[in-house]
Design a protein around this motif. Structure first.
Motif, PDB file in Angstrom:
ATOM      1  N   LEU A 179      68.126  46.583  26.710  1.00 35.18           N
ATOM      2  CA  LEU A 179      67.577  45.239  26.647  1.00 35.18           C
ATOM      3  C   LEU A 179      67.399  44.833  25.193  1.00 35.18           C
ATOM      4  O   LEU A 179      66.905  45.614  24.376  1.00 35.18           O
ATOM      5  N   SER A 180      67.803  43.601  24.871  1.00 38.21           N
ATOM      6  CA  SER A 180      67.560  43.025  23.556  1.00 38.21           C
ATOM      7  C   SER A 180      66.967  41.637  23.753  1.00 38.21           C
ATOM      8  O   SER A 180      67.424  40.879  24.615  1.00 38.21           O
ATOM      9  N   TYR A 251      62.034  43.802  31.118  1.00 40.11           N
ATOM     10  CA  TYR A 251      61.413  44.969  30.470  1.00 40.11           C
ATOM     11  C   TYR A 251      61.230  46.099  31.492  1.00 40.11           C
ATOM     12  O   TYR A 251      61.472  47.276  31.187  1.00 40.11           O
ATOM     13  N   ALA A 252      60.786  45.744  32.677  1.00 40.83           N
ATOM     14  CA  ALA A 252      60.510  46.763  33.697  1.00 40.83           C
ATOM     15  C   ALA A 252      61.788  47.464  34.162  1.00 40.83           C
ATOM     16  O   ALA A 252      61.746  48.640  34.554  1.00 40.83           O
ATOM     17  N   PHE A 270      59.661  43.750  19.463  1.00 37.34           N
ATOM     18  CA  PHE A 270      59.507  45.205  19.366  1.00 37.34           C
ATOM     19  C   PHE A 270      58.176  45.635  19.988  1.00 37.34           C
ATOM     20  O   PHE A 270      58.105  46.625  20.719  1.00 37.34           O
ATOM     21  N   VAL A 271      57.109  44.893  19.679  1.00 33.37           N
ATOM     22  CA  VAL A 271      55.788  45.258  20.189  1.00 33.37           C
ATOM     23  C   VAL A 271      55.728  45.088  21.703  1.00 33.37           C
ATOM     24  O   VAL A 271      55.160  45.922  22.411  1.00 33.37           O
ATOM     25  N   GLU A 272      56.308  44.012  22.209  1.00 30.66           N
ATOM     26  CA  GLU A 272      56.338  43.817  23.666  1.00 30.66           C
ATOM     27  C   GLU A 272      57.073  44.974  24.344  1.00 30.66           C
ATOM     28  O   GLU A 272      56.646  45.468  25.391  1.00 30.66           O
ATOM     29  N   ALA A 273      58.192  45.388  23.753  1.00 32.91           N
ATOM     30  CA  ALA A 273      58.952  46.493  24.334  1.00 32.91           C
ATOM     31  C   ALA A 273      58.126  47.772  24.346  1.00 32.91           C
ATOM     32  O   ALA A 273      58.094  48.500  25.348  1.00 32.91           O
ATOM     33  N   HIS A 276      55.552  47.805  26.990  1.00 32.65           N
ATOM     34  CA  HIS A 276      56.134  48.088  28.306  1.00 32.65           C
ATOM     35  C   HIS A 276      56.625  49.531  28.423  1.00 32.65           C
ATOM     36  O   HIS A 276      57.275  49.888  29.409  1.00 32.65           O
ATOM     37  N   GLY A 277      56.331  50.338  27.413  1.00 29.79           N
ATOM     38  CA  GLY A 277      56.684  51.738  27.490  1.00 29.79           C
ATOM     39  C   GLY A 277      58.159  52.026  27.299  1.00 29.79           C
ATOM     40  O   GLY A 277      58.680  52.994  27.865  1.00 29.79           O
ATOM     41  N   LEU A 278      58.824  51.225  26.471  1.00 28.99           N
ATOM     42  CA  LEU A 278      60.247  51.444  26.221  1.00 28.99           C
ATOM     43  C   LEU A 278      60.460  52.091  24.864  1.00 28.99           C
ATOM     44  O   LEU A 278      59.857  51.670  23.867  1.00 28.99           O
ATOM     45  N   PRO A 279      61.315  53.094  24.785  1.00 31.35           N
ATOM     46  CA  PRO A 279      61.745  53.577  23.465  1.00 31.35           C
ATOM     47  C   PRO A 279      62.555  52.485  22.787  1.00 31.35           C
ATOM     48  O   PRO A 279      63.169  51.643  23.453  1.00 31.35           O
TER      49      PRO A 279
END
Length: 355
Positions: A179-180, A251-252, A270-273, A276-279
């Motif tokens: 995701l971008s 994101y999910a 970046f912070v939102e990602a 959401h617990g994304l690397p």
């Protein structure tokens, strides 16, 4: 002037789907919740290259504000308002809000960048105080624009922390989803991300891109053409600008967040990602390396498609590493301030300037 009052002036439409306008909307709403009386007014369209008529209307708006009024102006406009702000700078308490310096926008011809840097330097000299969205941008304003450090404050975006993420379990044959999030403009450098994806000869690795294509139509068309040229039309989906619910759903569903930006004044996506617990895989100058801690992702040099591709391949193959980075990302996000805290800081600053 009452300490609890602020007039906020912004270019264009406050509902515009970019990180800068999200910052403006969220901060103003949280500031109003502190009891501060907030009036938000548009300066019109076309910034940072407004027409003479738009500038004339902006001058009239400033002239109509009461003596002693605290007036915060979004930097996308304020950086080119030096001539019309100068006559009002003594009687108004001007506060500049700088997301990132106008001259740092990618793809500008050198002459235009120099012109913007000069006008923003003049404008910032008129402000009683400068609020930036990150310490990195604050440092850029102090060192690059000659603003005394005592007149500069960093007020990072607040975070609305989502519910704890549910670990996504990939079943055999399911895609590995990248995701971008970012508008289709040169600074976000989607061509590097697409080139990195093209190096991965695995149709199961797919990419969702969320972001408006309306700000630079020629560049957005170039991004679409690059997708076709690289043979990625079945692996890349352009979603356009999305509302909160639709973006949260992406994101999910994602396994990994990648943004190959050239420069960020903060980097809200970046912070939102991370929340959401994304690397994360990140590139770019400015605040990027402050926003994304090493424990939460892999940082590559801007424009280095080979390194980005290698990082994607590594994380796609190493579930344990993805999990470690994801846990660190979420933990980092949990320690960031929320909008109410940041609004209280701004309210205190307005009160101080009022004195």
């Amino acid at each position: 002037m009452p300490a609890g009052r602020l007039t906020f002036l912004y270019p264009g439409r406050l509902e515009t789907p970019t990180g800068g306008y999200v910052y403006d909307r969220e901060l103003l709403a949280a500031l109003a919740a502190t009891g501060t009386q907030v009036t938000a007014l548009t300066l019109g369209e076309g910034y940072p290259a407004p027409s003479p008529a738009t500038l004339e209307a902006g001058a009239a708006l400033l002239a109509g504000l009461a003596d002693g009024e605290a007036v915060m102006i979004d930097g996308l406009a304020f950086g080119v308002m030096d001539a019309i702000a100068a006559p009002q700078a003594q009687r108004l308490r001007l506060i500049a809000l700088v997301h990132h310096p106008l001259a740092h926008e990618s793809g500008l011809p050198p002459a235009r960048a120099a012109e913007l840097a000069a006008s923003e330097r003049r404008a910032l000299a008129l402000a009683r105080h400068v609020v930036t969205t990150s310490p990195a941008t604050a440092e850029a304003i102090i060192t690059g624009f000659g603003v005394p450090s005592a007149k500069v404050s960093a007020l990072e975006p607040g975070l609305v922390l989502p519910a704890p993420p549910v670990a996504r379990v990939r079943r055999p044959g399911e895609p590995f989803r990248l995701l971008s999030v970012g508008s289709l403009v040169p600074r976000k450098d989607h061509p590097t991300l697409l080139a990195a994806l093209a190096q991965i000869d695995d149709p199961a690795v797919t990419l969702d891109i969320a972001g408006s294509g309306e700000f630079d139509l020629a560049h957005a068309a170039s991004v679409r053409a690059t997708i076709e040229r690289l043979g990625l039309s079945r692996r890349v989906r352009l979603h356009g600008a999305l509302g909160r619910a639709a973006l949260d759903a992406l994101y999910a569903q994602a396994d990994l967040f990648v943004l190959t930006t050239l420069y960020e004044g903060y980097g809200m996506a970046f912070v939102e990602a991370m929340a959401h617990g994304l690397p994360v895989i990140a590139t770019g100058a400015g605040a990027v390396r402050d926003t994304v801690p090493p424990a939460a992702g892999i940082l590559c040099e801007a424009g280095d498609a080979a390194s980005v591709g290698a990082a994607i391949r590594r994380l796609a193959e190493d579930a344990a590493l993805r999990q470690s980075l994801a846990q660190a990302a979420r933990a980092h996000a949990q320690g960031l301030p929320g909008w109410p805290e940041q609004a209280r800081r701004l309210a205190a600053l307005i009160a101080e300037i009022g004195r």
